[in-house]
Design an enzyme around this catalytic site. Sequence first.
Site, mmCIF file in Angstrom:
data_model
loop_
_atom_site.group_PDB
_atom_site.id
_atom_site.type_symbol
_atom_site.label_atom_id
_atom_site.label_comp_id
_atom_site.label_asym_id
_atom_site.label_seq_id
_atom_site.Cartn_x
_atom_site.Cartn_y
_atom_site.Cartn_z
ATOM 1 N N ASP A 1 0.519 -1.713 0.177
ATOM 2 C CA ASP A 1 0.353 0.426 0.064
ATOM 3 C C ASP A 1 0.967 1.213 0.395
ATOM 4 O O ASP A 1 1.607 0.974 0.896
ATOM 5 C CB ASP A 1 -1.173 -0.035 1.331
ATOM 6 C CG ASP A 1 -2.019 -0.837 1.546
ATOM 7 O OD1 ASP A 1 -1.637 -1.745 0.602
ATOM 8 O OD2 ASP A 1 -2.682 -0.747 2.839
ATOM 9 N N SER B 1 8.018 5.068 4.862
ATOM 10 C CA SER B 1 8.795 4.534 4.571
ATOM 11 C C SER B 1 8.864 3.956 3.417
ATOM 12 O O SER B 1 7.844 4.999 2.480
ATOM 13 C CB SER B 1 9.564 2.813 5.119
ATOM 14 O OG SER B 1 9.700 3.059 6.567
#
Length: 286
Positions: free
Chosen positions: A107, A247
């Site tokens: 995602d 991240s």
Amino acid sequence: MVRTRDGRNVSANERQNTVLKKLYGTVWGRLLLKILTAPAVSEIVGAFMDSPLSKPFVSPFIRSHNIDTSQYIMTEIRSYNDFFTRKIKPHSRQIDMEKSHLISPCDSKLTVYRVNNDSLFRIKNSLYSVADLLNSKKLAERYSGGLCLIFRLEVDDYHRYCYIDSGRKTENRFIAGELHTVNPIALKHYNIYKRNCREYTMLRTENFGDVIQAEVGAMMVGRIVNHHGKASFRRGEEKGMFMFGGSTVVLLIERGRAVIDADIVRNSASGIETVVKYGEKIGEKI
């Protein structure tokens, strides 16, 4: 700007952006960053986030980011990192199993670039070298003329990632570095991906050739958790996860192996990130 696959524009994480503007846009903020981005500080924060003392932060975080917890397994949440690395419920993410389809490993907000003859591509206002990412000019040369896919995860995204195809992988290679946020705001002040810690492996896939997948740690993310060393893998199998923080996952694909869906290419050319989901089709085999 961020756009969904059906063409709707969505806003980025404004609260996160406000804090980052202060950190990266002021002298005092940048001095504070020197402390916050030190590996030792990241380790201390990580240990706290693993402990039961961090659990009280979970509910406020869910409320402030409007996270729909109904799609996640929320039992046995004993710490913030238990919540951050929560698993999705079965069937909440459908893996596209068509062998000719390239899928998203996570995602995220996706942009795609063509790697030019100098192995450089642009991420917002920062030029980025494939050789810098891999710490290997020789390996980077293999991907000249190919594709670089940048999957940027924000703090409220699902932080586990999967394999994009079936095949075999090499050992993971970890490259240490200072930990800085991967938010685009920071790119105005730092060449982020050269400074961050990262870990990469070569995926010898059945349908897309030798693909490099790299996970890039962000500020206060000292742990990139990959489940396997040298091993075989299956399409859609969980490859690993990030602990606390936002991240990035990077895919490097050799020339002539895949074509990316037109809406993603069009958005990327306009400087727009496209929202994609774990296991979703984002391109096709050539």
